[in-house]
Design a protein around this motif. Structure first.
Motif, PDB file in Angstrom:
ATOM      1  N   GLU A  23       0.956  -1.188  -0.011  1.00 19.90           N
ATOM      2  CA  GLU A  23       0.082  -0.022  -0.143  1.00 19.90           C
ATOM      3  C   GLU A  23       1.136   1.133   0.074  1.00 19.90           C
ATOM      4  O   GLU A  23       0.567   2.085  -0.620  1.00 19.90           O
ATOM      5  N   GLN A  53      -2.234   4.572   4.827  1.00 20.09           N
ATOM      6  CA  GLN A  53      -3.193   3.538   5.371  1.00 20.09           C
ATOM      7  C   GLN A  53      -2.577   3.074   5.542  1.00 20.09           C
ATOM      8  O   GLN A  53      -2.495   1.369   6.179  1.00 20.09           O
ATOM      9  N   TYR A  56      -1.414   2.481   8.837  1.00 20.50           N
ATOM     10  CA  TYR A  56      -1.917   2.101   9.122  1.00 20.50           C
ATOM     11  C   TYR A  56      -1.345   0.105  10.355  1.00 20.50           C
ATOM     12  O   TYR A  56      -1.251  -0.555  10.638  1.00 20.50           O
ATOM     13  N   ASN A  57      -1.836  -0.728   8.499  1.00 23.43           N
ATOM     14  CA  ASN A  57      -0.699  -1.413   8.656  1.00 23.43           C
ATOM     15  C   ASN A  57       0.082  -2.036   9.528  1.00 23.43           C
ATOM     16  O   ASN A  57       0.308  -2.711  10.929  1.00 23.43           O
TER      17      ASN A  57
END
Length: 126
Positions: A23, A53, A56-57
């Protein structure tokens, strides 16, 4: 039981590090676009969102790994809490994915299986 929980939590974290790479750094690559079922134009438009995003992972993976390190170390209670926070959030994200779009079932299962099993085994070790 603890060894199984630790291995599953580490596998969940490693998968989310991989998702972070896809991502945050490979979002517009053809293979990544195919994985996430996005067009070249959509990938270009959503690149900044995906970058964010992805982190966040990564943060969920870091929380999980810190928890695992503490489980293996001398602070099993705090480590279990952190590992549950990380893997539980990963699992919740997979549930959100499948409840939002049933066509994403395969991705949700891929994203959520290790976290689900880790949560189960982390809870069993309590």
């Amino acid at each position: 039981m603890t060894i199984v929980a630790v291995v599953l939590a580490v596998l969940a974290a490693l998968l989310h590090v991989y998702i972070w790479v896809l991502e945050s750094f490979r979002w517009t690559e053809p293979a990544t676009r195919k994985t996430f079922r996005t067009s070249e134009a959509d990938a270009a438009t959503t690149r900044e969102m995906a970058y964010n995003q992805g982190f966040y992972n990564l943060f969920l993976a870091v929380i999980t790994i810190v928890g695992v390190a503490m489980i293996v170390g001398d602070q099993a209670s705090v480590g279990t809490a952190l590992a549950l926070a990380g893997t539980g959030s990963m699992l919740a994200a997979a549930v959100v994915l499948i409840t939002r779009d049933r066509s994403m079932a395969r991705a949700a299962v891929t994203q959520g299986t290790f976290p689900l099993l880790a949560v189960v085994f982390l809870l069993l070790q309590l």
